[in-house]
Design an enzyme around this catalytic site. Structure first.
Site, PDB file in Angstrom:
ATOM      1  N   PHE A  20      -6.327  -2.112 -13.122  1.00 58.30           N
ATOM      2  CA  PHE A  20      -6.906  -3.456 -12.973  1.00 58.30           C
ATOM      3  C   PHE A  20      -6.888  -4.251 -14.295  1.00 58.30           C
ATOM      4  N   LYS A  43       0.282   6.836 -15.822  1.00 65.42           N
ATOM      5  CA  LYS A  43       0.605   8.013 -14.994  1.00 65.42           C
ATOM      6  C   LYS A  43       0.781   7.643 -13.532  1.00 65.42           C
ATOM      7  N   THR A 107      -8.979  13.511 -18.554  1.00 62.06           N
ATOM      8  CA  THR A 107      -8.267  12.270 -18.887  1.00 62.06           C
ATOM      9  C   THR A 107      -8.999  11.495 -19.975  1.00 62.06           C
ATOM     10  N   THR A 132     -17.000   1.473 -22.741  1.00 59.75           N
ATOM     11  CA  THR A 132     -17.761   0.799 -21.678  1.00 59.75           C
ATOM     12  C   THR A 132     -19.223   0.643 -22.097  1.00 59.75           C
ATOM     13  N   ASP A 133     -19.894  -0.345 -21.533  1.00 56.72           N
ATOM     14  CA  ASP A 133     -21.340  -0.503 -21.813  1.00 56.72           C
ATOM     15  C   ASP A 133     -22.137   0.668 -21.242  1.00 56.72           C
ATOM     16  N   GLU A 134     -21.534   1.416 -20.292  1.00 54.33           N
ATOM     17  CA  GLU A 134     -22.274   2.519 -19.653  1.00 54.33           C
ATOM     18  C   GLU A 134     -22.580   3.654 -20.616  1.00 54.33           C
ATOM     19  N   TYR A 156     -18.822  10.176 -15.446  1.00 60.82           N
ATOM     20  CA  TYR A 156     -17.904   9.151 -15.968  1.00 60.82           C
ATOM     21  C   TYR A 156     -18.364   8.657 -17.337  1.00 60.82           C
ATOM     22  N   ALA A 158     -20.489   9.845 -19.422  1.00 56.26           N
ATOM     23  CA  ALA A 158     -20.554  10.888 -20.461  1.00 56.26           C
ATOM     24  C   ALA A 158     -19.155  11.159 -21.016  1.00 56.26           C
ATOM     25  N   LYS A 160     -16.700   8.962 -21.079  1.00 54.53           N
ATOM     26  CA  LYS A 160     -16.341   7.782 -21.881  1.00 54.53           C
ATOM     27  C   LYS A 160     -17.054   7.828 -23.241  1.00 54.53           C
ATOM     28  N   ASN A 185     -19.320  -4.825 -16.703  1.00 54.35           N
ATOM     29  CA  ASN A 185     -18.567  -4.764 -15.437  1.00 54.35           C
ATOM     30  C   ASN A 185     -17.586  -5.924 -15.306  1.00 54.35           C
ATOM     31  N   ASN A 186     -16.308  -5.585 -15.159  1.00 58.25           N
ATOM     32  CA  ASN A 186     -15.283  -6.614 -14.945  1.00 58.25           C
ATOM     33  C   ASN A 186     -15.109  -6.903 -13.461  1.00 58.25           C
ATOM     34  N   ASN A 255     -27.255  -6.458  -7.267  1.00 60.89           N
ATOM     35  CA  ASN A 255     -26.184  -6.237  -6.290  1.00 60.89           C
ATOM     36  C   ASN A 255     -26.432  -6.992  -4.988  1.00 60.89           C
ATOM     37  N   GLY A 281     -28.327   9.512  -9.309  1.00 59.71           N
ATOM     38  CA  GLY A 281     -28.503   9.152 -10.727  1.00 59.71           C
ATOM     39  C   GLY A 281     -28.154   7.706 -11.033  1.00 59.71           C
TER      40      GLY A 281
HETATM   41  P1  NAD Z   1      -8.378   1.419 -13.272  1.00 59.75           P
HETATM   42  O1  NAD Z   1      -8.968   2.620 -12.634  1.00 59.75           O
HETATM   43  O2  NAD Z   1      -8.097   0.215 -12.438  1.00 59.75           O
HETATM   44  O3  NAD Z   1      -7.004   1.809 -13.987  1.00 59.75           O
HETATM   45  C1  NAD Z   1      -6.846   2.974 -14.761  1.00 59.75           C
HETATM   46  C2  NAD Z   1      -5.359   3.147 -15.044  1.00 59.75           C
HETATM   47  O4  NAD Z   1      -5.192   4.297 -15.889  1.00 59.75           O
HETATM   48  C3  NAD Z   1      -4.523   3.395 -13.784  1.00 59.75           C
HETATM   49  O5  NAD Z   1      -3.366   2.576 -13.797  1.00 59.75           O
HETATM   50  C4  NAD Z   1      -4.139   4.861 -13.885  1.00 59.75           C
HETATM   51  O6  NAD Z   1      -2.906   5.176 -13.265  1.00 59.75           O
HETATM   52  C5  NAD Z   1      -4.094   5.060 -15.395  1.00 59.75           C
HETATM   53  N1  NAD Z   1      -4.281   6.460 -15.803  1.00 59.75           N
HETATM   54  C6  NAD Z   1      -5.277   7.299 -15.401  1.00 59.75           C
HETATM   55  N2  NAD Z   1      -5.098   8.509 -15.964  1.00 59.75           N
HETATM   56  C7  NAD Z   1      -3.999   8.421 -16.768  1.00 59.75           C
HETATM   57  C8  NAD Z   1      -3.331   9.330 -17.628  1.00 59.75           C
HETATM   58  N3  NAD Z   1      -3.758  10.598 -17.762  1.00 59.75           N
HETATM   59  N4  NAD Z   1      -2.235   8.912 -18.304  1.00 59.75           N
HETATM   60  C9  NAD Z   1      -1.785   7.626 -18.143  1.00 59.75           C
HETATM   61  N5  NAD Z   1      -2.375   6.734 -17.327  1.00 59.75           N
HETATM   62  C10 NAD Z   1      -3.468   7.122 -16.654  1.00 59.75           C
HETATM   63  O7  NAD Z   1      -9.323   1.071 -14.494  1.00 59.75           O
HETATM   64  P2  NAD Z   1      -9.867  -0.340 -15.055  1.00 59.75           P
HETATM   65  O8  NAD Z   1     -11.007  -0.768 -14.248  1.00 59.75           O
HETATM   66  O9  NAD Z   1      -8.713  -1.231 -15.272  1.00 59.75           O
HETATM   67  O10 NAD Z   1     -10.446   0.143 -16.468  1.00 59.75           O
HETATM   68  C11 NAD Z   1      -9.620   0.185 -17.615  1.00 59.75           C
HETATM   69  C12 NAD Z   1     -10.429   0.718 -18.791  1.00 59.75           C
HETATM   70  O11 NAD Z   1     -11.553  -0.140 -19.020  1.00 59.75           O
HETATM   71  C13 NAD Z   1     -11.008   2.106 -18.575  1.00 59.75           C
HETATM   72  O12 NAD Z   1     -10.941   2.815 -19.797  1.00 59.75           O
HETATM   73  C14 NAD Z   1     -12.454   1.859 -18.188  1.00 59.75           C
HETATM   74  O13 NAD Z   1     -13.286   2.930 -18.557  1.00 59.75           O
HETATM   75  C15 NAD Z   1     -12.755   0.617 -19.018  1.00 59.75           C
HETATM   76  N6  NAD Z   1     -13.789  -0.273 -18.460  1.00 59.75           N
HETATM   77  C16 NAD Z   1     -13.672  -0.764 -17.187  1.00 59.75           C
HETATM   78  C17 NAD Z   1     -14.619  -1.664 -16.721  1.00 59.75           C
HETATM   79  C18 NAD Z   1     -14.539  -2.235 -15.325  1.00 59.75           C
HETATM   80  O14 NAD Z   1     -15.496  -2.887 -14.901  1.00 59.75           O
HETATM   81  N7  NAD Z   1     -13.458  -2.058 -14.603  1.00 59.75           N
HETATM   82  C19 NAD Z   1     -15.687  -2.054 -17.538  1.00 59.75           C
HETATM   83  C20 NAD Z   1     -15.808  -1.504 -18.821  1.00 59.75           C
HETATM   84  C21 NAD Z   1     -14.825  -0.626 -19.277  1.00 59.75           C
HETATM   85  O1  DAU Z   2     -20.335  -1.219 -16.699  1.00 60.36           O
HETATM   86  C1  DAU Z   2     -18.951  -0.992 -16.834  1.00 60.36           C
HETATM   87  C2  DAU Z   2     -18.498  -0.058 -15.746  1.00 60.36           C
HETATM   88  O2  DAU Z   2     -18.558  -0.794 -14.538  1.00 60.36           O
HETATM   89  C3  DAU Z   2     -17.108   0.504 -15.967  1.00 60.36           C
HETATM   90  O3  DAU Z   2     -17.115   1.280 -17.139  1.00 60.36           O
HETATM   91  C4  DAU Z   2     -16.669   1.340 -14.759  1.00 60.36           C
HETATM   92  O4  DAU Z   2     -15.329   1.777 -14.908  1.00 60.36           O
HETATM   93  C5  DAU Z   2     -16.760   0.481 -13.517  1.00 60.36           C
HETATM   94  O5  DAU Z   2     -16.426   1.229 -12.378  1.00 60.36           O
HETATM   95  C6  DAU Z   2     -18.164  -0.112 -13.377  1.00 60.36           C
HETATM   96  O6  DAU Z   2     -19.153   0.897 -13.015  1.00 60.36           O
HETATM   97  P1  DAU Z   2     -20.302   0.573 -11.927  1.00 60.36           P
HETATM   98  O7  DAU Z   2     -20.778   1.837 -11.375  1.00 60.36           O
HETATM   99  O8  DAU Z   2     -21.296  -0.379 -12.470  1.00 60.36           O
HETATM  100  O9  DAU Z   2     -19.377  -0.256 -10.874  1.00 60.36           O
HETATM  101  P2  DAU Z   2     -19.225  -0.170  -9.279  1.00 60.36           P
HETATM  102  O10 DAU Z   2     -18.321  -1.292  -8.902  1.00 60.36           O
HETATM  103  O11 DAU Z   2     -18.885   1.186  -8.802  1.00 60.36           O
HETATM  104  O12 DAU Z   2     -20.707  -0.518  -8.787  1.00 60.36           O
HETATM  105  C7  DAU Z   2     -21.366  -1.702  -9.175  1.00 60.36           C
HETATM  106  C8  DAU Z   2     -22.770  -1.684  -8.575  1.00 60.36           C
HETATM  107  O13 DAU Z   2     -22.653  -1.776  -7.153  1.00 60.36           O
HETATM  108  C9  DAU Z   2     -23.512  -0.398  -8.851  1.00 60.36           C
HETATM  109  O14 DAU Z   2     -24.894  -0.686  -9.053  1.00 60.36           O
HETATM  110  C10 DAU Z   2     -23.349   0.418  -7.570  1.00 60.36           C
HETATM  111  C11 DAU Z   2     -23.250  -0.661  -6.506  1.00 60.36           C
HETATM  112  N1  DAU Z   2     -22.417  -0.307  -5.345  1.00 60.36           N
HETATM  113  C12 DAU Z   2     -21.145   0.107  -5.562  1.00 60.36           C
HETATM  114  C13 DAU Z   2     -20.314   0.458  -4.523  1.00 60.36           C
HETATM  115  C14 DAU Z   2     -18.901   0.944  -4.779  1.00 60.36           C
HETATM  116  C15 DAU Z   2     -22.909  -0.425  -4.034  1.00 60.36           C
HETATM  117  O15 DAU Z   2     -24.077  -0.848  -3.827  1.00 60.36           O
HETATM  118  N2  DAU Z   2     -22.091  -0.092  -3.001  1.00 60.36           N
HETATM  119  C16 DAU Z   2     -20.807   0.373  -3.184  1.00 60.36           C
HETATM  120  O16 DAU Z   2     -20.121   0.696  -2.177  1.00 60.36           O
END
Ligand code: NAD
Ligand code: DAU
Length: 344
Positions: A20, A43, A107, A132-134, A156, A158, A160, A185-186, A255, A281
Site C-alpha cells: 500500500f 517478495k 520478516t 510505526t506509532d504502535e 506486530y 513488538a 516493529k 494509521n495511513n 472507529n 489486547g
Molecule cells: P502492506 O502490507 O500493504 O505491504 C507490505 C509489502 O511488503 C508487501 O508488498 C509485501 O509483499 C512486502 N513484503 C513482506 N515481506 C517481505 C519480504 N520478506 N521481503 C520483501 N518484501 C516483503 O504494508 P503497508 O501498509 O504499505 O506498510 C508499509 C510499512 O509501513 C510497514 O513497514 C508498516 O509497518 C509501516 N506502517 C504502516 C502503516 C499503515 O497504516 N499502513 C502505518 C504506520 C507504519
Molecule cells: O498505527 C499504525 C498502524 O496502523 C500500522 O503500523 C499497521 O500496519 C496498520 O495495520 C494499522 O494498525 P491498526 O490495528 O490500527 O489498523 P487496522 O486497520 O487493523 O484497525 C484500525 C482500527 O479499526 C482498530 O482499532 C481495529 C478496528 N477494526 C479493524 C478491523 C480490521 C475494526 O473495528 N474492525 C475490523 O474489521
C-alpha cells in the site's frame, strides 16, 4: 535545521514497494524527482500486488525485483546499484499477528537485521526505516514524544519495535546513516482490503456487514497516504542522521465515527455496522507529538473529511481492484474464516 540533500539523479531501493504505502511512495518519487531511478524489492506476499504499480511498470526509471529482504545475496547485489534505501517491507496486519506471529518476527525483525548487516559492506548514503506509532503502545491521554520509552503490545508492534531499535543500534554501533519514521494509521488508494477503512468501504459497497470490534470507541490518528509520502520526502531532504521522527495528522477519530461516515458517504443504512467481539489486547488509542517533524517544515496538507471522500470514491471506482483480492484470493477468505472461528 539540517541542509537539504541532493536527491535528483539518485537511485532509490524501495523495499515492500508493491504494498500500500510503498506503491504510493514509488509513484510520488517518480513524479517528484524526474532524474531519480527506483528499484522495488518485494517478495509479493499476499499483501504485495503488482497491479498497484500497473501505470508505471513500463517506466524506464523503474525496476521491479521479486525477492526477499532476508536474502542477503539479493540485497547485496541491489545495494551495489543504489544510493538510498527506503524500507517499507513488513508483515503489517495486527489481526494476523494475533493469529500467528512467527512471520512477523522473521520478516519485520530478522529481515530488517539482514538489510542492516548487509549495509555494513556497502556505501549506502541514507537508510530510511518506516516504523510505526504502535511501538509506543496505547495511552488514554496526551501524546508520545520520540524519546519516550517503547511499550508495544501486539506481536506486530513488538516486532516493529525490535526492528526500530535494531536500526538505531546500527547507527550507534557502526555509524550507519539511518533515520526512523513512526507514522500513524495511513489510509488512501491501494490499501489491502483487510485493513479497517478499505474493509468497511468495500463491505458497504457490497451490502455486507461492517464488523466493528468491541464498542467501536478505540481511536486512531488517520494520516492520508500522500501526506505520509511528503513526510518521508521531507525527512529524506532534511532529516538528521540517527534521529526518530513521529508522523501524525492530528486527526484522532473513534472507529464508530468513521464507520458512520463511511455508510453516510455511500448512502448505505447504519444497520450494516455490526458490533463483533473485540480484538485481543486491542490498543485503545495511539497518539504522537509531531513537533519535531513540523520543525523540518512538514505538515499534513489533506483535510480528513475531504481525503475520506476521495478514498471512498477511489474504492467505489476501483471495484475490480479490490474484488479480485476479496473474491479470488484464497488467502483473504481463509484468514477471515480462521480469525472469526478462533474468536467464537
Ligand atoms: P502492506 O502490507 O500493504 O505491504 C507490505 C509489502 O511488503 C508487501 O508488498 C509485501 O509483499 C512486502 N513484503 C513482506 N515481506 C517481505 C519480504 N520478506 N521481503 C520483501 N518484501 C516483503 O504494508 P503497508 O501498509 O504499505 O506498510 C508499509 C510499512 O509501513 C510497514 O513497514 C508498516 O509497518 C509501516 N506502517 C504502516 C502503516 C499503515 O497504516 N499502513 C502505518 C504506520 C507504519
Ligand atoms: O498505527 C499504525 C498502524 O496502523 C500500522 O503500523 C499497521 O500496519 C496498520 O495495520 C494499522 O494498525 P491498526 O490495528 O490500527 O489498523 P487496522 O486497520 O487493523 O484497525 C484500525 C482500527 O479499526 C482498530 O482499532 C481495529 C478496528 N477494526 C479493524 C478491523 C480490521 C475494526 O473495528 N474492525 C475490523 O474489521
Amino acid at each position: 535545521m539540517a541542509e537539504t540533500r541532493r536527491l535528483d539523479g539518485k537511485t532509490f531501493l524501495v523495499t515492500g514497494g508493491a504494498g500500500f504505502i510503498g506503491s504510493n511512495f514509488i509513484r510520488y518519487l517518480l513524479q517528484s524527482y524526474p532524474d531519480c531511478k527506483i528499484i522495488n524489492l518485494d517478495k509479493l506476499t499476499y499483501a504485495g500486488n503488482l497491479e498497484n504499480l500497473e501505470d508505471i511498470a513500463g517506466n524506464p526509471r523503474y525496476t521491479f525485483v521479486q525477492g526477499d529482504i532476508r536474502d542477503g545475496e539479493v540485497v547485496s547485489s541491489l545495494y551495489e546499484k543504489s544510493d538510498i534505501v527506503v524500507h517499507f517491507a513488513a508483515e503489517t496486519h495486527v489481526d494476523r499477528s494475533i493469529l500467528e506471529g512467527g512471520e512477523f518476527v522473521l520478516t519485520d525483525v530478522h529481515g530488517t537485521y539482514i538489510l542492516l548487516e548487509t549495509m555494513r559492506n556497502h556505501s549506502i548514503e541514507l537508510f530510511i526505516h518506516i516504523s510505526t506509532d504502535e511501538v509506543y503502545g496505547s495511552r488514554k491521554t496526551g501524546a508520545f514524544k520520540e524519546e519516550d520509552a517503547l511499550n508495544p503490545s501486539s506481536p506486530y508492534s513488538a516486532s516493529k519495535a525490535g526492528a526500530d531499535r535494531l536500526v538505531y543500534a546500527y547507527w550507534v554501533t557502526y555509524g550507519l546513516p539511518v533515520i526512523i519514521l513512526r507514522p500513524t494509521n495511513n489510509y488512501g488508494p491501494y490499501q489491502y482490503p483487510e485493513k479497517f477503512i478499505p474493509l468497511f468501504i468495500s463491505n458497504a459497497l457490497e451490502d455486507k456487514t461492517l464488523p466493528l470490534y468491541g464498542k467501536g470507541d478505540n481511536r486512531r490518528d488517520w494520516l492520508f497516504v500522500e501526506d505520509h509520502c511528503r513526510a518521508i520526502d521531507c525527512v529524506l531532504n532534511k532529516g538528521n542522521m540517527g534521529e526518530v521522527y513521529n508522523v501524525g495528522a492530528q486527526n484522532e477519530i473513534s472507529n464508530i465515527v468513521i464507520a458512520n461516515k463511511i455508510v453516510e458517504l455511500l448512502g448505505k443504512p447504519e444497520s450494516l455496522i455490526k458490533h463483533v467481539p473485540d480484538r485481543l489486547g486491542h490498543d485503545f488509542r495511539y497518539s504522537v507529538d509531531c513537533r519535531k517533524i513540523h520543525s523540518l517544515g512538514w505538515k499534513p496538507a489533506m483535510d480528513f473529511e475531504e481525503a475520506l471522500r476521495l478514498t471512498v470514491t477511489w474504492y467505489s471506482e476501483k471495484k475490480s481492484w479490490w474484488k479480485k483480492i476479496k473474491d479470488k484470493s484464497r488467502d483473504f477468505k481463509s484468514f477471515y474464516e480462521k480469525y472469526y472461528r478462533d474468536r467464537k
